[in-house]
Write a protein that holds these residues in place. Structure first.
Motif, PDB file in Angstrom:
ATOM      1  N   ILE A  77       0.914  -1.156   0.059  1.00 12.44           N
ATOM      2  CA  ILE A  77      -0.178   0.012  -0.037  1.00 12.44           C
ATOM      3  C   ILE A  77       0.938   1.398   0.133  1.00 12.44           C
ATOM      4  O   ILE A  77       1.718   1.334   0.942  1.00 12.44           O
ATOM      5  N   VAL A  78       0.517   2.250  -0.858  1.00 11.94           N
ATOM      6  CA  VAL A  78       1.213   3.436  -0.850  1.00 11.94           C
ATOM      7  C   VAL A  78       0.627   4.734  -0.383  1.00 11.94           C
ATOM      8  O   VAL A  78       1.124   5.737  -0.167  1.00 11.94           O
ATOM      9  N   ARG A  79      -0.740   4.733  -0.307  1.00 13.79           N
ATOM     10  CA  ARG A  79      -1.618   5.749  -0.006  1.00 13.79           C
ATOM     11  C   ARG A  79      -2.865   5.188   0.460  1.00 13.79           C
ATOM     12  O   ARG A  79      -3.565   4.232  -0.074  1.00 13.79           O
ATOM     13  N   ILE A  80      -3.503   5.910   1.600  1.00 13.00           N
ATOM     14  CA  ILE A  80      -4.726   5.350   2.075  1.00 13.00           C
ATOM     15  C   ILE A  80      -5.690   6.702   2.220  1.00 13.00           C
ATOM     16  O   ILE A  80      -5.324   7.622   3.023  1.00 13.00           O
ATOM     17  N   GLY A  81      -6.697   6.627   1.401  1.00 10.04           N
ATOM     18  CA  GLY A  81      -7.501   8.153   1.511  1.00 10.04           C
ATOM     19  C   GLY A  81      -8.820   7.638   2.508  1.00 10.04           C
ATOM     20  O   GLY A  81      -8.683   6.483   3.160  1.00 10.04           O
ATOM     21  N   ASN A  82      -9.979   8.429   2.201  1.00  6.80           N
ATOM     22  CA  ASN A  82     -10.983   8.142   2.837  1.00  6.80           C
ATOM     23  C   ASN A  82     -11.853   7.013   2.376  1.00  6.80           C
ATOM     24  O   ASN A  82     -12.360   6.107   3.097  1.00  6.80           O
ATOM     25  N   GLN A 121     -11.226  -0.315  10.715  1.00  8.87           N
ATOM     26  CA  GLN A 121     -10.573  -1.663  10.768  1.00  8.87           C
ATOM     27  C   GLN A 121      -9.883  -2.019   9.604  1.00  8.87           C
ATOM     28  O   GLN A 121      -8.522  -2.402   9.815  1.00  8.87           O
ATOM     29  N   ILE A 122     -10.228  -1.606   8.623  1.00  7.47           N
ATOM     30  CA  ILE A 122      -9.621  -2.065   7.181  1.00  7.47           C
ATOM     31  C   ILE A 122      -8.454  -1.185   7.257  1.00  7.47           C
ATOM     32  O   ILE A 122      -7.537  -1.789   6.498  1.00  7.47           O
ATOM     33  N   LYS A 123      -8.749  -0.073   7.436  1.00  8.24           N
ATOM     34  CA  LYS A 123      -7.424   1.017   7.105  1.00  8.24           C
ATOM     35  C   LYS A 123      -6.318   0.636   8.006  1.00  8.24           C
ATOM     36  O   LYS A 123      -5.075   0.724   7.537  1.00  8.24           O
ATOM     37  N   GLU A 124      -6.664   0.129   9.134  1.00  5.22           N
ATOM     38  CA  GLU A 124      -5.516  -0.172  10.096  1.00  5.22           C
ATOM     39  C   GLU A 124      -4.990  -1.556   9.365  1.00  5.22           C
ATOM     40  O   GLU A 124      -3.712  -1.898   9.369  1.00  5.22           O
ATOM     41  N   SER A 125      -5.734  -2.482   8.981  1.00  2.67           N
ATOM     42  CA  SER A 125      -5.147  -3.530   8.120  1.00  2.67           C
ATOM     43  C   SER A 125      -4.359  -3.140   6.920  1.00  2.67           C
ATOM     44  O   SER A 125      -3.054  -3.931   6.737  1.00  2.67           O
ATOM     45  N   LEU A 126      -4.671  -2.259   6.135  1.00  2.00           N
ATOM     46  CA  LEU A 126      -3.903  -1.594   5.192  1.00  2.00           C
ATOM     47  C   LEU A 126      -2.791  -1.118   5.588  1.00  2.00           C
ATOM     48  O   LEU A 126      -1.668  -1.196   4.743  1.00  2.00           O
ATOM     49  N   LYS A 127      -2.928  -0.384   6.570  1.00  2.00           N
ATOM     50  CA  LYS A 127      -1.561   0.363   7.242  1.00  2.00           C
ATOM     51  C   LYS A 127      -0.517  -0.625   7.225  1.00  2.00           C
ATOM     52  O   LYS A 127       0.785  -0.375   7.320  1.00  2.00           O
ATOM     53  N   GLU A 128      -0.870  -1.882   7.944  1.00  2.00           N
ATOM     54  CA  GLU A 128       0.090  -2.976   8.174  1.00  2.00           C
ATOM     55  C   GLU A 128       1.092  -3.311   6.761  1.00  2.00           C
ATOM     56  O   GLU A 128       2.022  -3.868   7.062  1.00  2.00           O
ATOM     57  N   HIS A 129       0.558  -2.999   5.618  1.00  2.00           N
ATOM     58  CA  HIS A 129       1.330  -3.384   4.498  1.00  2.00           C
ATOM     59  C   HIS A 129       1.822  -2.131   3.729  1.00  2.00           C
ATOM     60  O   HIS A 129       1.924  -1.801   2.535  1.00  2.00           O
ATOM     61  N   PHE A 130       1.793  -0.949   4.636  1.00  2.00           N
ATOM     62  CA  PHE A 130       2.190   0.396   3.768  1.00  2.00           C
ATOM     63  C   PHE A 130       3.654   0.290   3.593  1.00  2.00           C
ATOM     64  O   PHE A 130       4.487   0.010   4.315  1.00  2.00           O
ATOM     65  N   VAL A 131       4.147   0.930   2.516  1.00  2.00           N
ATOM     66  CA  VAL A 131       5.390   1.145   2.298  1.00  2.00           C
ATOM     67  C   VAL A 131       5.613   2.533   1.562  1.00  2.00           C
ATOM     68  O   VAL A 131       4.839   2.994   0.544  1.00  2.00           O
ATOM     69  N   ASP A 132       6.498   3.218   1.894  1.00  2.00           N
ATOM     70  CA  ASP A 132       6.697   4.585   1.334  1.00  2.00           C
ATOM     71  C   ASP A 132       7.321   4.347  -0.039  1.00  2.00           C
ATOM     72  O   ASP A 132       8.709   3.947   0.167  1.00  2.00           O
ATOM     73  N   ALA A 133       6.785   4.804  -0.927  1.00  2.00           N
ATOM     74  CA  ALA A 133       7.327   4.580  -2.206  1.00  2.00           C
ATOM     75  C   ALA A 133       8.007   5.770  -2.803  1.00  2.00           C
ATOM     76  O   ALA A 133       8.478   5.695  -3.923  1.00  2.00           O
ATOM     77  N   GLU A 134       8.234   6.863  -1.922  1.00  2.00           N
ATOM     78  CA  GLU A 134       9.281   8.073  -2.381  1.00  2.00           C
ATOM     79  C   GLU A 134      10.470   7.540  -2.201  1.00  2.00           C
ATOM     80  O   GLU A 134      11.120   6.896  -1.664  1.00  2.00           O
TER      81      GLU A 134
END
Length: 134
Positions: A77-82, A121-134
């Motif tokens: 995941i590289v971005r999470i919005g609303n 709850q799903i946003k938190e799960s997505l955050k577990e797979h966050f990678v800063d793509a910059e």
């Protein structure tokens, strides 16, 4: 980050003996399944329970990939919005990146025909797979 191994099929290869552009899109789609399951963990991934829609997909072909050797797809995941999020992906074969891309996915209500907020709850799960793509 999720890792998925794909074995190129003979039909995935073009006349130049490289993985075809369309094959990369198909491999990336297959490798997004673990993220899709975050939205429907107890149900089959079928049309009656589907909650997501693709808004954008882009691919960069940065190297060659060939028939006969497995390809490892990295999905993160590289971005999470609303109501939407962006998935980053890379295809690696023999230690070399062959393609990379990003896909924007929208949490969508097909009955009401509109986007809807991603549950916390799903946003938190997505955050577990966050990678800063910059």
């Amino acid at each position: 980050m999720f890792k998925t191994t794909v074995t190129p099929r003979f039909g995935d290869i073009d006349g130049l003996k490289h993985a075809n552009n369309i094959a990369i899109a198909i491999w990336f789609e297959q490798a997004r399944n673990p993220i899709f399951r975050l939205f429907t963990p107890d149900l089959k991934l079928d049309y009656d329970n589907w909650k997501l829609i693709m808004a954008r997909a882009e691919y960069d072909y940065v190297g060659e990939m060939f028939y006969g050797e497995d390809v490892e797809i990295h999905t993160y995941i590289v971005r999470i919005g609303n109501s939407s999020f962006t998935i980053g992906q890379e295809a690696w074969q023999n230690g070399k990146m062959g393609a990379k891309g990003q896909t924007v996915i929208v949490h969508y209500d097909f009955i009401e025909k509109r986007s809807k907020s991603i549950p916390d709850q799903i946003k938190e799960s997505l955050k577990e797979h966050f990678v800063d793509a910059e």
